[in-house]
Design a protein around this motif. Sequence first.
Motif, mmCIF file in Angstrom:
data_model
loop_
_atom_site.group_PDB
_atom_site.id
_atom_site.type_symbol
_atom_site.label_atom_id
_atom_site.label_comp_id
_atom_site.label_asym_id
_atom_site.label_seq_id
_atom_site.Cartn_x
_atom_site.Cartn_y
_atom_site.Cartn_z
ATOM 1 N N ALA A 1 -12.491 94.179 5.809
ATOM 2 C CA ALA A 1 -11.164 93.339 6.288
ATOM 3 C C ALA A 1 -10.211 93.058 5.319
ATOM 4 N N GLY A 2 -9.048 93.102 6.157
ATOM 5 C CA GLY A 2 -7.313 93.121 5.788
ATOM 6 C C GLY A 2 -7.027 93.436 6.050
ATOM 7 N N VAL A 3 -7.344 94.648 6.847
ATOM 8 C CA VAL A 3 -6.501 95.463 7.813
ATOM 9 C C VAL A 3 -5.283 94.772 8.505
ATOM 10 N N ALA A 4 -5.972 93.990 9.674
ATOM 11 C CA ALA A 4 -4.985 94.293 10.755
ATOM 12 C C ALA A 4 -4.011 92.987 9.676
ATOM 13 N N ARG B 1 -39.800 83.390 -6.608
ATOM 14 C CA ARG B 1 -38.373 82.912 -6.290
ATOM 15 C C ARG B 1 -37.599 82.597 -8.263
ATOM 16 N N LEU B 2 -36.754 83.221 -8.145
ATOM 17 C CA LEU B 2 -36.063 83.430 -9.524
ATOM 18 C C LEU B 2 -34.941 81.799 -10.013
ATOM 19 N N THR B 3 -34.365 81.790 -8.842
ATOM 20 C CA THR B 3 -33.915 80.179 -8.470
ATOM 21 C C THR B 3 -33.388 79.594 -7.187
ATOM 22 N N GLN B 4 -33.025 78.811 -6.966
ATOM 23 C CA GLN B 4 -32.334 77.814 -6.252
ATOM 24 C C GLN B 4 -30.364 77.477 -6.801
ATOM 25 N N ASP B 5 -30.204 77.509 -7.902
ATOM 26 C CA ASP B 5 -29.540 77.229 -8.714
ATOM 27 C C ASP B 5 -28.331 78.329 -8.693
ATOM 28 N N THR B 6 -28.091 78.391 -7.348
ATOM 29 C CA THR B 6 -26.810 79.285 -6.932
ATOM 30 C C THR B 6 -26.016 79.353 -6.693
ATOM 31 N N GLY B 7 -25.316 77.621 -7.059
ATOM 32 C CA GLY B 7 -23.874 77.533 -6.274
ATOM 33 C C GLY B 7 -23.694 77.930 -4.511
ATOM 34 N N ASN B 8 -22.314 78.320 -5.164
ATOM 35 C CA ASN B 8 -21.699 78.094 -3.444
ATOM 36 C C ASN B 8 -21.499 80.410 -3.986
ATOM 37 N N PRO B 9 -22.753 80.653 -3.600
ATOM 38 C CA PRO B 9 -22.713 82.051 -3.997
ATOM 39 C C PRO B 9 -21.846 82.702 -2.237
ATOM 40 N N VAL B 10 -20.823 83.722 -2.811
ATOM 41 C CA VAL B 10 -20.057 84.184 -1.500
ATOM 42 C C VAL B 10 -20.577 85.455 -1.639
ATOM 43 N N PHE B 11 -20.913 86.307 -0.608
ATOM 44 C CA PHE B 11 -21.222 87.297 -0.556
ATOM 45 C C PHE B 11 -20.573 88.817 0.604
ATOM 46 N N ALA B 12 -19.873 89.528 0.765
ATOM 47 C CA ALA B 12 -19.436 90.244 1.385
ATOM 48 C C ALA B 12 -19.874 91.386 2.170
ATOM 49 N N GLY B 13 -20.513 91.199 1.982
ATOM 50 C CA GLY B 13 -21.498 93.126 2.977
ATOM 51 C C GLY B 13 -21.210 93.815 1.814
ATOM 52 N N LEU C 1 -15.365 93.731 -12.357
ATOM 53 C CA LEU C 1 -15.064 92.422 -11.195
ATOM 54 C C LEU C 1 -13.677 93.415 -10.741
ATOM 55 N N THR C 2 -13.636 92.771 -9.578
ATOM 56 C CA THR C 2 -11.933 93.136 -9.146
ATOM 57 C C THR C 2 -11.521 92.105 -8.046
ATOM 58 N N ASP C 3 -10.568 92.032 -7.897
ATOM 59 C CA ASP C 3 -10.033 91.372 -7.473
ATOM 60 C C ASP C 3 -8.906 91.684 -5.790
ATOM 61 N N GLY C 4 -8.394 90.589 -5.506
ATOM 62 C CA GLY C 4 -7.758 90.711 -3.811
ATOM 63 C C GLY C 4 -8.395 91.329 -3.405
ATOM 64 N N GLY C 5 -9.749 90.878 -2.414
ATOM 65 C CA GLY C 5 -10.829 90.918 -1.833
ATOM 66 C C GLY C 5 -9.802 90.212 -0.233
ATOM 67 N N GLY C 6 -9.576 89.086 -0.803
ATOM 68 C CA GLY C 6 -8.717 88.244 0.795
ATOM 69 C C GLY C 6 -7.045 88.570 1.175
ATOM 70 N N ILE D 1 -17.660 101.648 5.867
ATOM 71 C CA ILE D 1 -18.599 100.650 4.996
ATOM 72 C C ILE D 1 -17.913 100.065 3.487
ATOM 73 N N THR D 2 -18.157 98.961 3.333
ATOM 74 C CA THR D 2 -16.759 98.064 2.270
ATOM 75 C C THR D 2 -16.635 98.439 1.406
ATOM 76 N N ASP D 3 -17.858 99.038 0.503
ATOM 77 C CA ASP D 3 -17.342 99.793 -0.935
ATOM 78 C C ASP D 3 -17.359 101.572 -0.592
#
Length: 361
Positions: free
Chosen positions: A11-14, A148-160, A213-218, A287-289
């Motif tokens: 993502a971001g190449v185009a 189950r560990l938790t339902q309290d996940t907030g608004n999670p961000v998963f990028a594959g 942590l890494t920044d700049g994903g988008g 792959i993403t990583d």
Amino acid sequence: MSGPRRLRRPAGVALAIALVAGGLLVAYPQKSPQTAPPARLGLTTAWPHAARADIPGNLSDGPVYHPLLFLDAQVSVGTAPSPDGTSSRLVLRAADGSVRELRRRPLDSLPEFGTLAVAGTDLVWTESANGEATEVWTATTTGDRVRRLTQDTGNPVFAGSQWDVVLADGRAWWVATARDPKVTEIRSVALTGGAVTVRKEPGTWSLTAWPWLTDGGGDATGTSVLRSLTENKEQRVASTGTELTTCGPVWCRVLVLTADGLARIDAMHPDGSARRRIAGGEAGAAITDVAVLDRFEILSEARPDSDLTGTEGLLIYDLSDGRTIDVSEAVRGAFARGGVLWWSTGDQDSLLWHTVDLRTV
């Protein structure tokens, strides 16, 4: 879950290419590539003793199987419909093909299992259904003590990424968006359960190899800084405006762009050192990583018939010795987590999964 997906560029190449073409990024002369890499080798020739497997695309009870994580070259966790087609299952598939069911959700609830991580005997995954909050679940790698560990996940961000959920210090970690768009929540829960802790970090961040942590994903230029969660430490990334850089704490993948598109792919350390050309403009990130096991860059390569077949070549660039390994000429999807690379060939009627455990090369 849908069928095998065609390999795609990150993502971001185009967007970055469009900005270059529009003159919004300043063009800098690029250094000539360093010495050309050695001739390509086949997978068996390069690593004759690596653990590998070819796995049928269907479970023994019939349905198509989609692995989400491999514990080794043969044992995996993934999803498959129930034989009667009413439910989606998360299962642990053994080397002999036998299956242990971990979770089952009705298909009409639109369930989603994903974002798996493993550390030792701890297996963790996320799941959601009926549009409700994402939950974090755990079991052992033998399929016992599912809870189950938790339902309290907030608004999670998963990028594959394999780092979407990180297991470290006896906890499961993930990032979530905060009410303030300029802040990222770093959430975690103990693997034994309990309350979720929330740490707020100014900026937009993703997890990478612990504790970074890494920044700049988008962003059009990608990673600009890495920040440690355990020390008061940051690493600024050396890059120019005509590059899309994606970094972990050890290596960065650098897409060198021109107004005509992708010129080449380089690799470097975040401080800019040890930079080298690893592929030409015909390649892409499979792959993403970045740099699996801090050594292997997984690449795709379009073929003349790729638009018709939906397949591309799969390559591995070995950062330790500069060799390029030809994995397969016609792959529909490639994935890597925990040091195991897997890919699919065939279609829904003749699907095969192939693996190589890069920890054994």
